[in-house]
Design a protein around this motif. Structure first.
Motif, PDB file in Angstrom:
ATOM      1  N   ASP A   1       0.822  -1.199   0.000  1.00 26.61           N
ATOM      2  CA  ASP A   1       0.000   0.000   0.000  1.00 26.61           C
ATOM      3  C   ASP A   1       0.865   1.261   0.000  1.00 26.61           C
ATOM      4  O   ASP A   1       1.801   1.396   0.798  1.00 26.61           O
ATOM      5  N   ALA A   2       0.531   2.190  -0.901  1.00 24.96           N
ATOM      6  CA  ALA A   2       1.138   3.526  -1.002  1.00 24.96           C
ATOM      7  C   ALA A   2       2.616   3.509  -1.416  1.00 24.96           C
ATOM      8  O   ALA A   2       3.236   4.568  -1.471  1.00 24.96           O
ATOM      9  N   HIS A   3       3.158   2.348  -1.733  1.00 23.52           N
ATOM     10  CA  HIS A   3       4.571   2.314  -2.139  1.00 23.52           C
ATOM     11  C   HIS A   3       4.818   3.187  -3.367  1.00 23.52           C
ATOM     12  O   HIS A   3       5.788   3.946  -3.418  1.00 23.52           O
ATOM     13  N   GLU A   4       3.919   3.099  -4.341  1.00 17.28           N
ATOM     14  CA  GLU A   4       4.094   3.870  -5.563  1.00 17.28           C
ATOM     15  C   GLU A   4       3.702   5.335  -5.377  1.00 17.28           C
ATOM     16  O   GLU A   4       4.400   6.246  -5.819  1.00 17.28           O
ATOM     17  N   SER A   5       2.570   5.583  -4.727  1.00 16.61           N
ATOM     18  CA  SER A   5       2.106   6.969  -4.574  1.00 16.61           C
ATOM     19  C   SER A   5       3.050   7.779  -3.690  1.00 16.61           C
ATOM     20  O   SER A   5       3.236   8.989  -3.901  1.00 16.61           O
ATOM     21  N   ASN A   6       3.674   7.129  -2.716  1.00 18.12           N
ATOM     22  CA  ASN A   6       4.591   7.852  -1.838  1.00 18.12           C
ATOM     23  C   ASN A   6       5.822   8.374  -2.582  1.00 18.12           C
ATOM     24  O   ASN A   6       6.473   9.319  -2.126  1.00 18.12           O
ATOM     25  N   LYS A   7       6.136   7.760  -3.721  1.00 11.68           N
ATOM     26  CA  LYS A   7       7.285   8.243  -4.497  1.00 11.68           C
ATOM     27  C   LYS A   7       7.081   9.685  -4.956  1.00 11.68           C
ATOM     28  O   LYS A   7       8.051  10.425  -5.160  1.00 11.68           O
ATOM     29  N   PHE A   8       5.816  10.074  -5.117  1.00  6.23           N
ATOM     30  CA  PHE A   8       5.539  11.452  -5.542  1.00  6.23           C
ATOM     31  C   PHE A   8       5.602  12.409  -4.358  1.00  6.23           C
ATOM     32  O   PHE A   8       6.042  13.555  -4.505  1.00  6.23           O
ATOM     33  N   LEU A   9       5.182  11.957  -3.178  1.00  3.93           N
ATOM     34  CA  LEU A   9       5.327  12.792  -1.988  1.00  3.93           C
ATOM     35  C   LEU A   9       6.798  13.015  -1.646  1.00  3.93           C
ATOM     36  O   LEU A   9       7.168  14.069  -1.110  1.00  3.93           O
ATOM     37  N   GLU A  10       7.625  12.028  -1.963  1.00  6.71           N
ATOM     38  CA  GLU A  10       9.068  12.190  -1.729  1.00  6.71           C
ATOM     39  C   GLU A  10       9.638  13.384  -2.479  1.00  6.71           C
ATOM     40  O   GLU A  10      10.665  13.945  -2.077  1.00  6.71           O
ATOM     41  N   ARG A  11       8.988  13.765  -3.557  1.00 13.36           N
ATOM     42  CA  ARG A  11       9.517  14.842  -4.395  1.00 13.36           C
ATOM     43  C   ARG A  11       9.161  16.229  -3.867  1.00 13.36           C
ATOM     44  O   ARG A  11       9.679  17.236  -4.361  1.00 13.36           O
TER      45      ARG A  11
ATOM     46  N   ASN B   1       3.483  -2.259   5.457  1.00 15.24           N
ATOM     47  CA  ASN B   1       3.431  -0.834   5.139  1.00 15.24           C
ATOM     48  C   ASN B   1       4.429  -0.057   5.991  1.00 15.24           C
ATOM     49  O   ASN B   1       5.121   0.842   5.502  1.00 15.24           O
ATOM     50  N   THR B   2       4.489  -0.381   7.278  1.00 15.02           N
ATOM     51  CA  THR B   2       5.442   0.282   8.175  1.00 15.02           C
ATOM     52  C   THR B   2       6.867   0.011   7.725  1.00 15.02           C
ATOM     53  O   THR B   2       7.704   0.919   7.682  1.00 15.02           O
ATOM     54  N   TYR B   3       7.135  -1.249   7.386  1.00 15.43           N
ATOM     55  CA  TYR B   3       8.488  -1.618   6.957  1.00 15.43           C
ATOM     56  C   TYR B   3       8.867  -0.931   5.644  1.00 15.43           C
ATOM     57  O   TYR B   3      10.011  -0.500   5.450  1.00 15.43           O
ATOM     58  N   ASP B   4       7.885  -0.803   4.750  1.00 14.24           N
ATOM     59  CA  ASP B   4       8.130  -0.092   3.492  1.00 14.24           C
ATOM     60  C   ASP B   4       8.462   1.376   3.759  1.00 14.24           C
ATOM     61  O   ASP B   4       9.357   1.943   3.118  1.00 14.24           O
TER      62      ASP B   4
END
Length: 619
Positions: A130-140, A158-161
């Motif tokens: 969950d959110a692994h891909e979408s979080n890549k955009f928040l990283e920016r 999810n926590t570990y990711d």
């Protein structure tokens, strides 16, 4: 008959907006039109006054829950929140430039809950996280500090990711002051360590020394191999004393914890005991409301809504309060998350607002939506259907549509029992988001109805008895609400926010009043109308308060037109089986019903019903 407290607890947890969603079908809500909106498709009310800048300013987000492509339906209030993360990124870029021109500080902070909410976060293929891909955009985004939310903790993966892939991008500024994860250390032994940093200290562009914490409220619904320490215990830790010992120019405290009716005063008091006059800025979250508190004259605490609907703004004049004990001049503002708002406050036009950086984020999110097949079309909704903005039952009620129309239709497909009269019962919490007029997509189905529940049935129940089950369930629920104080703390600790968020909406509607709403209806669009505890008006844009209608705990289909002694099927959602059997046995004594009398009514799950109905009726 009175339902036991455990039953009401289970019901509330089952329908909660912020608890247990991780256990069910992944929710999705992304616009159908994958082309970039050059401008909102309906007129949007702009802000009615400029932002007030201080020498220290903060932009705040919280509880974004994957809504990174914004709200793209055309019925209000959705257009108020129609910006996407790319638009927000461009806004932040322009605001950073304005801050440099004004020669003042500007921070960007987030208070957690990035998971569980839309197809972008939750629509991943089998084997994904969950959110692994979408979080890549928040990283920016150039966040100065971020913190952890309860939705980062429901599932260990999810926590570990977050720990392995997201946290390192923050360079020590992802904060989890009271949250640990258990991982294997270099010796292969399990070790409980902070997900991020306990605290951080940094210096702003203008040379201000900042000390920050990232606190989670007293959450108990976390997965195994994660740990949440209570706030009261956290402030007594040695590391906490060391973190706050040195006086900074300002404390910037972030946390996934409401600024009202929770434990921020515990943290505030612990800091104040050491530093009686140091400015303290607090940014909370979790309850999904717009809220503000001032715990003293040299502090302000802000909470900035949910779902990329609200962008929070706080400014402070710190220089004027240096070297004295005077109250600090603060301002706060709740911005509607859309391009009109962004262009107004950056003094940009539609032609000059976008940055290449922002556009690339929007493009990437749209590509992610395509890869997750989030725009699959079931049909076209003829009107809006809402959970709380229309009475239940009514033609505009989503609950009425779901239980009176969609469920009977969907469960009848390829069902040999279709010819037998039936009553269908589920809980009102089964529906989580409104359905709007226009294209009804895979995303909309999962947004409105995300839970993968089965429907069970008991055959040959006389109509006169079956027809009493729904009111008995609701009466029992009403009686049990008298004990709500007994279980409210437990509900809250597991992540339930529905009660507080809906109470906020109900109070907003009460303040507005029907007469005032009608008088103002010609000039303002629907939206949030906030009353908080800080001086002045907080909302950035004037709106008409959303109407609010309370709904029962349980809802049922229209009863069949049959004689009282006619045997019918009593059909109900699986997770209420135990309480329904108790109710049924309390209504009659001819038979003692048990689980042996219960069978699966249909292989169709609850989360598929609206899509099947749309395919069959809305085409």
């Amino acid at each position: 008959m009175i339902l036991p407290v455990a039953v009401l607890l289970g019901l509330a947890l089952r329908g909660a907006a912020c608890a247990g969603d991780h256990l069910h079908a992944r929710d999705a809500h992304v616009h159908e039109h994958l082309n970039k909106r050059e401008y909102p498709q309906v007129p949007i009310t702009p802000p009615y006054r400029p932002l007030i800048w201080g020498d220290f300013n903060v932009i705040h987000t919280t509880d974004t829950h994957g809504w990174l492509l914004g709200h793209q339906k055309l019925s209000f209030p959705e257009p108020d929140y129609s910006g996407d993360l790319g638009d927000f990124a461009s806004f932040v870029t322009h605001m950073k430039n304005i801050a440099i021109e004004k020669d003042v500080d500007l921070l960007l902070v987030d208070s957690g809950d990035l998971h569980d909410g839309t197809g972008l976060s939750d629509g991943y293929p089998p084997g994904g996280v969950d959110a692994h891909e979408s979080n890549k955009f928040l990283e920016r985004l150039p966040y100065d500090i971020m913190t952890i939310g309860n939705h980062e903790l429901y599932i260990y993966a999810n926590t570990y990711d977050m720990y392995t892939n997201f946290v390192p991008h923050l360079g020590g500024r992802y904060l989890s002051s009271n949250v640990n994860i258990t991982v294997f250390n270099s010796d292969g032994e399990p070790e409980s360590i902070p997900v991020g940093n306990r605290y951080t200290k940094f210096t702003t562009r203008k040379g201000r020394r900042i000390t920050s914490l990232g606190v989670l409220y007293d959450f108990t619904g976390n997965d195994v191999n994660t740990t949440v320490q209570t706030v009261a215990d956290m402030v007594n830790e040695q590391w906490f004393a060391e973190a706050i010992a040195e006086e900074p120019d300002v404390f910037v405290l972030i946390g996934h914890m409401p600024v009202s009716f929770d434990n921020w005063p515990t943290v505030f008091d612990a800091v104040r005991a050491v530093h009686p006059l140091t400015p303290i800025l607090i940014f909370g979250g979790h309850s999904h409301i717009r809220d503000c508190q001032q715990y003293d004259g040299r502090a302000m605490a802000l909470e900035s809504g949910r779902y990329m609907e609200t962008i929070g703004w706080m400014s402070a004049d710190l220089e004027a309060a240096t070297g004295n004990a005077n109250n600090i001049s603060f301002t706060r503002r709740y911005l509607d998350q859309n391009r009109v708002t962004y262009e107004y406050h950056t003094q940009m036009s539609n032609q000059t607002f976008d940055t290449a950086y922002g556009r690339s984020i929007t493009d990437g999110l749209q590509e992610l939506a395509v890869s997750f097949d989030l725009s699959y079309l079931y049909g076209t909704s003829p009107q809006d259907y809402t959970i709380n903005q229309n009475p239940y039952p009514s033609n505009g009620s989503l609950l009425s549509l779901f239980i009176a129309d969609a469920i009977p239709y969907a469960l009848s497909i390829n069902n040999t029992r279709d010819s037998i009269p039936a009553i269908f019962i589920t809980n009102s919490g089964s529906q989580r988001f409104n359905v709007f007029q226009g294209p009804f997509t895979k995303n909309d189905q999962l947004t409105a109805s995300p839970f993968t529940d089965s429907f069970l049935y008991i055959s040959n129940v006389s109509f006169s008895i079956a027809n009493q089950v729904l009111p008995a369930l609701n009466n029992a629920g009403a009686d049990e609400k008298r004990k709500r104080d007994e279980i409210e703390k437990e509900l809250w600790s597991r992540g339930v926010v529905d009660t507080r968020y809906k109470a906020w909406l109900e109070e907003m509607d009460r303040r507005a009043g029907i007469g005032r709403r009608e008088a103002m209806a010609g000039n303002l669009t629907l939206g949030y109308v906030t009353a908080d505890s800080c001086p002045g008006a907080g909302d950035d844009t004037l709106h008409l308060a959303l109407p609010y209608y309370s709904v029962p705990d349980f809802i049922g289909s229209n009863p069949p037109n049959v004689a009282d002694d006619t045997p019918i099927d009593l059909v109900f959602v699986d997770f209420i089986e135990a309480q329904l059997l108790g109710i049924l046995n309390g209504l009659q004594n001819a038979q003692n019903y048990t689980t042996a009398d219960v069978s699966l009514y249909s292989p169709t799950l609850a989360n598929a019903a609206l899509g099947l109905y749309a395919q069959g009726v809305w085409n």
